[in-house]
Design an enzyme around this catalytic site. Structure first.
Site, mmCIF file in Angstrom:
data_model
loop_
_atom_site.group_PDB
_atom_site.id
_atom_site.type_symbol
_atom_site.label_atom_id
_atom_site.label_comp_id
_atom_site.label_asym_id
_atom_site.label_seq_id
_atom_site.Cartn_x
_atom_site.Cartn_y
_atom_site.Cartn_z
ATOM 1 N N LYS A 18 47.151 14.569 35.236
ATOM 2 C CA LYS A 18 47.984 15.255 36.235
ATOM 3 C C LYS A 18 48.022 14.449 37.528
ATOM 4 O O LYS A 18 49.086 14.232 38.111
ATOM 5 C CB LYS A 18 47.441 16.673 36.492
ATOM 6 C CG LYS A 18 47.777 17.646 35.368
ATOM 7 C CD LYS A 18 47.007 18.961 35.461
ATOM 8 C CE LYS A 18 47.272 19.788 34.199
ATOM 9 N NZ LYS A 18 46.416 20.965 34.064
ATOM 10 N N ASP A 72 51.372 27.043 38.378
ATOM 11 C CA ASP A 72 51.018 27.328 36.982
ATOM 12 C C ASP A 72 51.725 28.601 36.501
ATOM 13 O O ASP A 72 51.807 28.847 35.297
ATOM 14 C CB ASP A 72 49.500 27.538 36.859
ATOM 15 C CG ASP A 72 48.805 26.366 36.178
ATOM 16 O OD1 ASP A 72 49.503 25.579 35.510
ATOM 17 O OD2 ASP A 72 47.578 26.262 36.309
ATOM 18 N N GLN A 123 42.186 24.280 37.591
ATOM 19 C CA GLN A 123 42.070 23.992 36.155
ATOM 20 C C GLN A 123 41.173 25.030 35.470
ATOM 21 O O GLN A 123 40.063 25.292 35.928
ATOM 22 C CB GLN A 123 41.496 22.574 35.973
ATOM 23 C CG GLN A 123 41.426 22.112 34.538
ATOM 24 C CD GLN A 123 42.799 21.931 33.895
ATOM 25 O OE1 GLN A 123 43.716 21.359 34.483
ATOM 26 N NE2 GLN A 123 42.958 22.429 32.685
#
Ligand code: NAD
Length: 309
Positions: free
Chosen positions: A54, A121, A98
């Site tokens: 990422k 997200d 994460q």
């Protein structure tokens, strides 16, 4: 093989190139770079690989990448304080924590602490709710990427029967909403579904998000169906003695039957990060009022006093 191979790697690369061009235009005109903050708690090896990719791709397309790697013993309070700091940081347009988090941290609490307008997200209940009511929302990256792959084969999905195998909050449920919004008739199958093969054989579009290596084979697929394999499973390869990645679909058995199919690796996987970058750029555009897509989310945030418009 008769199925068309859906090349997620190439589609993701062309999306990243398009995003890079949009960012270059903004920064050349003197605007700040869009910023993505990625927070990793602990040393989970798979998470470290994801976060590394990422960060690399964020920088490559010209965005600002801020990385916070915290030790496994970080307290929930420390993590919540970091999220609050990032919420208020005007150089940050997207915040990604994460998952999974260590067991002593309440992941729902952390997700709900991220301001919905930076929740790239798409896991915050406000974005989940807006997606289900048809409002403006950040769409979770893997389902968003999967829809782009389906659309690369067929633009108009109206009236098609889609079967999604898996009902997770991250993949299965948002996939259901996206397919429904495209006027598909959607069935969601899961671990308690009675006759999985018969259910799947009804699908014009079959999406597998299960986490079981090669669960679906030619007995689950209607001839000509579009098959999207979200699964990423690590198994031992007897030929090499090393680990290899396989999907939830038995590619070799399904490819002769399907109309189009994604490979693993090289299908849905690369789309997930590309869509994360797209969400971040759209957040930036909304924050800087250049687009209206997330106005409703931004207004909600501004009204709640979390950030300034
Ligand atoms: P999950 O474990 O949260 O959910 C799995 C779902 O599969 C559950 O809803 C369960 O009911 C269903 N299921 C389990 N066994 C089943 C069976 N025998 N028959 C039918 N349904 C069954 O998993 P998830 O987070 O949704 O991830 C699913 C897969 O997708 C995993 O392999 C994961 O690694 C992968 N994944 C890939 C990406 C990507 O970027 N490509 C992103 C997220 C997840």
């Amino acid at each position: 093989m008769t199925a068309k191979l859906i090349d997620g790697k190439a589609i993701a690369a062309s999306l990243r190139a398009e995003l890079a061009a949009r960012i270059a235009k903004l920064t050349e005109a003197g605007a700040r770079k869009p910023g993505l903050a990625v927070v990793l708690v602990g040393e989970d090896p798979a998470s470290q690989v994801y976060v590394g990719s990422k960060v690399k791709q964020t920088t490559e397309i010209g965005m600002l990448s801020i990385e916070h790697r915290l030790p496994a013993e970080t307290t929930e309070a420390t993590l919540l304080a970091l999220v609050a700091k990032l919420n208020a940081d005007p150089t940050i347009d997207g915040i990604l924590v994460q998952l999974p988090l260590p067991a002593h941290i309440d992941a729902d609490k952390v997700i709900e602490a991220i301001t919905p307008g930076k929740d790239v997200d798409g896991f915050h209940p406000v974005n989940v709710g807006r997606l289900s009511t048809g409002g403006r929302a950040f769409v979770p990256c893997t389902p968003r990427g999967s829809m782009k792959l389906i659309k690369s084969v067929r633009e108009n999905l109206s009236g098609l029967h889609a079967v999604v195998v898996g009902r997770s909050n991250i993949v299965g449920k948002p996939m259901l909403q996206l397919l429904l919004a495209e006027n598909c008739t959607v069935t969601v199958a899961h671990s308690r579904t009675k006759d999985l093969a018969e259910t799947c054989r009804q699908a014009d579009i079959l999406v597998a998000a299960v986490g079981r290596p090669r669960l679906l084979n030619e007995t689950h697929v209607k001839p000509g169906a579009i098959v999207i394999d979200v699964g990423i499973n690590r198994i031992a390869d007897p030929a090499t003695g090393k680990n290899k990645l396989v999907g939830d679909v038995d590619f070799d058995r399904v490819a002769p039957v399907a109309g189009a199919i994604t490979p693993v690796p090289g299908g849905v996987g690369p789309m997930t990060i590309a869509c994360l970058l797209e969400n971040t750029l759209e957040s930036y555009e909304a924050q800087t009022k250049k687009s209206g897509r997330f106005d409703a989310v931004t207004e909600w945030i501004c009204a709640s006093g979390n950030i300034q418009p």
